[in-house]
Design a protein around this motif. Structure first.
Motif, PDB file in Angstrom:
ATOM      1  N   ILE A  56      59.703  41.592 -27.097  1.00 34.12           N
ATOM      2  CA  ILE A  56      59.461  41.476 -25.657  1.00 34.12           C
ATOM      3  C   ILE A  56      60.484  40.527 -25.045  1.00 34.12           C
ATOM      4  CG2 ILE A  56      57.850  40.560 -23.929  1.00 34.12           C
ATOM      5  CD1 ILE A  56      55.575  41.723 -25.677  1.00 34.12           C
ATOM      6  N   ARG A  57      60.756  39.442 -25.758  1.00 31.17           N
ATOM      7  CA  ARG A  57      61.778  38.504 -25.264  1.00 31.17           C
ATOM      8  C   ARG A  57      63.164  39.145 -25.293  1.00 31.17           C
ATOM      9  NH1 ARG A  57      59.706  32.479 -26.769  1.00 31.17           N
ATOM     10  NH2 ARG A  57      57.600  32.837 -25.986  1.00 31.17           N
ATOM     11  N   ALA A  58      63.425  39.953 -26.310  1.00 32.54           N
ATOM     12  CA  ALA A  58      64.694  40.679 -26.361  1.00 32.54           C
ATOM     13  C   ALA A  58      64.795  41.636 -25.182  1.00 32.54           C
ATOM     14  CB  ALA A  58      64.819  41.431 -27.688  1.00 32.54           C
ATOM     15  N   TRP A  59      63.694  42.230 -24.822  1.00 25.54           N
ATOM     16  CA  TRP A  59      63.637  43.155 -23.690  1.00 25.54           C
ATOM     17  C   TRP A  59      64.037  42.422 -22.408  1.00 25.54           C
ATOM     18  CZ3 TRP A  59      60.252  47.777 -24.125  1.00 25.54           C
ATOM     19  CH2 TRP A  59      60.234  48.550 -22.960  1.00 25.54           C
ATOM     20  N   HIS A  60      63.481  41.201 -22.248  1.00 25.16           N
ATOM     21  CA  HIS A  60      63.791  40.409 -21.052  1.00 25.16           C
ATOM     22  C   HIS A  60      65.252  39.934 -21.034  1.00 25.16           C
ATOM     23  CE1 HIS A  60      59.721  40.309 -19.497  1.00 25.16           C
ATOM     24  NE2 HIS A  60      59.265  39.935 -20.693  1.00 25.16           N
ATOM     25  N   HIS A  61      65.850  39.802 -22.200  1.00 25.73           N
ATOM     26  CA  HIS A  61      67.224  39.308 -22.285  1.00 25.73           C
ATOM     27  C   HIS A  61      68.196  40.390 -22.764  1.00 25.73           C
ATOM     28  CE1 HIS A  61      64.750  35.627 -22.573  1.00 25.73           C
ATOM     29  NE2 HIS A  61      65.726  35.109 -21.824  1.00 25.73           N
ATOM     30  N   ALA A  62      67.852  41.649 -22.591  1.00 23.63           N
ATOM     31  CA  ALA A  62      68.664  42.753 -23.108  1.00 23.63           C
ATOM     32  C   ALA A  62      70.079  42.735 -22.551  1.00 23.63           C
ATOM     33  CB  ALA A  62      67.995  44.087 -22.829  1.00 23.63           C
ATOM     34  N   ASP A  63      70.222  42.452 -21.266  1.00 24.71           N
ATOM     35  CA  ASP A  63      71.563  42.433 -20.679  1.00 24.71           C
ATOM     36  C   ASP A  63      72.442  41.379 -21.341  1.00 24.71           C
ATOM     37  OD1 ASP A  63      70.936  44.474 -18.963  1.00 24.71           O
ATOM     38  OD2 ASP A  63      70.344  43.136 -17.311  1.00 24.71           O
ATOM     39  N   LYS A  64      71.882  40.188 -21.553  1.00 19.24           N
ATOM     40  CA  LYS A  64      72.649  39.108 -22.187  1.00 19.24           C
ATOM     41  C   LYS A  64      72.962  39.448 -23.644  1.00 19.24           C
ATOM     42  CE  LYS A  64      70.623  35.528 -19.313  1.00 19.24           C
ATOM     43  NZ  LYS A  64      69.720  34.383 -19.267  1.00 19.24           N
ATOM     44  N   LEU A  65      72.014  40.087 -24.326  1.00 21.73           N
ATOM     45  CA  LEU A  65      72.220  40.426 -25.732  1.00 21.73           C
ATOM     46  C   LEU A  65      73.327  41.470 -25.900  1.00 21.73           C
ATOM     47  CD1 LEU A  65      68.553  40.571 -27.071  1.00 21.73           C
ATOM     48  CD2 LEU A  65      70.284  38.856 -27.594  1.00 21.73           C
ATOM     49  N   ARG A  66      73.362  42.442 -24.985  1.00 20.23           N
ATOM     50  CA  ARG A  66      74.370  43.501 -25.085  1.00 20.23           C
ATOM     51  C   ARG A  66      75.773  42.972 -24.829  1.00 20.23           C
ATOM     52  NH1 ARG A  66      72.141  48.468 -21.726  1.00 20.23           N
ATOM     53  NH2 ARG A  66      71.421  46.677 -20.588  1.00 20.23           N
ATOM     54  N   THR A  67      75.874  42.032 -23.919  1.00 20.53           N
ATOM     55  CA  THR A  67      77.203  41.532 -23.550  1.00 20.53           C
ATOM     56  C   THR A  67      77.543  40.207 -24.205  1.00 20.53           C
ATOM     57  OG1 THR A  67      76.276  40.431 -21.621  1.00 20.53           O
ATOM     58  CG2 THR A  67      77.116  42.686 -21.314  1.00 20.53           C
ATOM     59  N   GLY A  68      76.611  39.649 -24.958  1.00 21.24           N
ATOM     60  CA  GLY A  68      76.816  38.329 -25.552  1.00 21.24           C
ATOM     61  C   GLY A  68      77.791  38.339 -26.690  1.00 21.24           C
ATOM     62  N   ASP A  69      78.246  37.139 -27.009  1.00 17.92           N
ATOM     63  CA  ASP A  69      79.221  36.998 -28.089  1.00 17.92           C
ATOM     64  C   ASP A  69      78.545  36.844 -29.443  1.00 17.92           C
ATOM     65  OD1 ASP A  69      81.285  37.097 -26.280  1.00 17.92           O
ATOM     66  OD2 ASP A  69      81.272  34.916 -25.958  1.00 17.92           O
ATOM     67  N   GLY A  70      77.326  36.308 -29.466  1.00 21.26           N
ATOM     68  CA  GLY A  70      76.661  36.009 -30.730  1.00 21.26           C
ATOM     69  C   GLY A  70      76.026  37.234 -31.359  1.00 21.26           C
ATOM     70  N   SER A  71      75.520  37.012 -32.551  1.00 18.59           N
ATOM     71  CA  SER A  71      74.874  38.062 -33.326  1.00 18.59           C
ATOM     72  C   SER A  71      73.463  38.305 -32.794  1.00 18.59           C
ATOM     73  CB  SER A  71      74.818  37.647 -34.791  1.00 18.59           C
ATOM     74  OG  SER A  71      73.892  38.421 -35.497  1.00 18.59           O
ATOM     75  N   VAL A  72      73.134  39.560 -32.532  1.00 14.20           N
ATOM     76  CA  VAL A  72      71.793  39.909 -32.063  1.00 14.20           C
ATOM     77  C   VAL A  72      70.778  39.621 -33.166  1.00 14.20           C
ATOM     78  CG1 VAL A  72      70.331  41.815 -31.308  1.00 14.20           C
ATOM     79  CG2 VAL A  72      72.668  41.637 -30.460  1.00 14.20           C
ATOM     80  N   ARG A  73      71.164  39.901 -34.400  1.00 12.34           N
ATOM     81  CA  ARG A  73      70.255  39.656 -35.532  1.00 12.34           C
ATOM     82  C   ARG A  73      69.903  38.178 -35.618  1.00 12.34           C
ATOM     83  NH1 ARG A  73      70.934  38.007 -40.717  1.00 12.34           N
ATOM     84  NH2 ARG A  73      69.460  38.790 -42.260  1.00 12.34           N
ATOM     85  N   ASN A  74      70.900  37.311 -35.528  1.00 10.55           N
ATOM     86  CA  ASN A  74      70.633  35.875 -35.588  1.00 10.55           C
ATOM     87  C   ASN A  74      69.767  35.421 -34.425  1.00 10.55           C
ATOM     88  OD1 ASN A  74      72.072  35.631 -37.928  1.00 10.55           O
ATOM     89  ND2 ASN A  74      73.938  34.885 -36.957  1.00 10.55           N
ATOM     90  N   TRP A  75      70.007  35.980 -33.250  1.00 11.08           N
ATOM     91  CA  TRP A  75      69.201  35.632 -32.084  1.00 11.08           C
ATOM     92  C   TRP A  75      67.734  36.017 -32.311  1.00 11.08           C
ATOM     93  CZ3 TRP A  75      66.096  37.980 -28.420  1.00 11.08           C
ATOM     94  CH2 TRP A  75      65.821  37.246 -27.264  1.00 11.08           C
ATOM     95  N   LEU A  76      67.506  37.229 -32.834  1.00 11.08           N
ATOM     96  CA  LEU A  76      66.139  37.687 -33.106  1.00 11.08           C
ATOM     97  C   LEU A  76      65.466  36.822 -34.178  1.00 11.08           C
ATOM     98  CD1 LEU A  76      66.650  41.548 -32.986  1.00 11.08           C
ATOM     99  CD2 LEU A  76      65.223  40.196 -31.433  1.00 11.08           C
ATOM    100  N   LEU A  77      66.196  36.445 -35.215  1.00  6.91           N
ATOM    101  CA  LEU A  77      65.635  35.590 -36.259  1.00  6.91           C
ATOM    102  C   LEU A  77      65.270  34.213 -35.696  1.00  6.91           C
ATOM    103  CD1 LEU A  77      67.975  36.469 -39.266  1.00  6.91           C
ATOM    104  CD2 LEU A  77      65.515  36.933 -39.100  1.00  6.91           C
ATOM    105  N   LYS A  78      66.130  33.690 -34.836  1.00  4.41           N
ATOM    106  CA  LYS A  78      65.859  32.380 -34.243  1.00  4.41           C
ATOM    107  C   LYS A  78      64.645  32.439 -33.318  1.00  4.41           C
ATOM    108  CE  LYS A  78      68.056  28.563 -31.871  1.00  4.41           C
ATOM    109  NZ  LYS A  78      69.292  28.007 -31.349  1.00  4.41           N
ATOM    110  N   VAL A  79      64.551  33.484 -32.518  1.00  6.56           N
ATOM    111  CA  VAL A  79      63.393  33.634 -31.625  1.00  6.56           C
ATOM    112  C   VAL A  79      62.123  33.784 -32.447  1.00  6.56           C
ATOM    113  CG1 VAL A  79      62.300  35.209 -29.970  1.00  6.56           C
ATOM    114  CG2 VAL A  79      64.690  34.543 -29.660  1.00  6.56           C
ATOM    115  N   THR A  80      62.179  34.562 -33.513  1.00  5.40           N
ATOM    116  CA  THR A  80      61.006  34.751 -34.377  1.00  5.40           C
ATOM    117  C   THR A  80      60.587  33.419 -34.994  1.00  5.40           C
ATOM    118  OG1 THR A  80      61.688  37.020 -34.848  1.00  5.40           O
ATOM    119  CG2 THR A  80      60.132  36.000 -36.388  1.00  5.40           C
TER     120      THR A  80
END
Length: 187
Positions: A56-80
């Motif tokens: 759900i948080r990824a959904w809210h930040h989808a635009d930033k995740l798609r255009t971001g420089d960092g790893s989406v996997r790492n972001w999801l692990l950190k949020v979890t």
């Protein structure tokens, strides 16, 4: 001919591109995230809830995740991980775990003790007052034969014989001694 306008997205529904992006993330990372959260929580159902909240948080930040420089996997692990930590720190968890611990504690059952004390009272009432008095002093109060004799004003030998006969009477009544002793002559 009248053309129908394209349906407008409701304020709560994401744009289709965002929706497809998050669905792709779920397909790619859901299993790994649930396994990670389950290792941290030791609870499969709670892990699934945490991962759902992470998406759900990824959904809210989808635009930033798609255009971001960092790893989406790492972001999801950190949020979890952060959601797991938040859950552990929440007041609800402290209350739930305290209630669970209390719920798991066995409550003492005094039924056997009450029944035993009632049985002892009935057995004592079946004795003569002299025998009962000696047993109460020696067995319940813990007085010695000498102390009991002094308190009751009787000889020590009388205390010993009354105690002996009282205990034998009680043993017979509870079935530890036969009603009549039969001596077998050997010859």
């Amino acid at each position: 001919m009248k053309m129908n306008p394209a349906p407008k997205a409701s304020p709560s529904s994401p744009p289709p591109a965002q929706q497809l992006y998050v669905q792709g993330l779920m397909a790619q990372y859901r299993t790994a995230l649930v396994a990670y959260a389950e290792r941290l929580l030791l609870d499969r159902h709670l892990a699934e809830d945490i991962v759902q909240e992470a998406f759900i948080r990824a959904w809210h930040h989808a635009d930033k995740l798609r255009t971001g420089d960092g790893s989406v996997r790492n972001w999801l692990l950190k949020v979890t991980r952060n959601l797991v930590i938040d859950r552990a720190r929440s007041a609800a968890v402290r209350y739930e775990s305290a209630v669970e611990e209390l719920r798991d504690l066995p409550e003492p059952d005094h039924t056997d003790e009450v029944l035993a004390s009632q049985e002892v009272l009935m057995l004592l009432r079946g004795l003569s007052s002299e025998h009962r008095e000696v047993l109460v002093h020696v067995c319940l109060y813990g007085f010695t034969v000498r102390e009991t004799a002094r308190r009751l004003g009787i000889p020590q030998g009388t205390v010993k014989s009354r105690q002996h006969y009282a205990l034998n009477t009680l043993r017979r009544r509870v079935g530890l001694l036969p009603a009549h002793r039969v001596e077998v002559a050997t010859g």
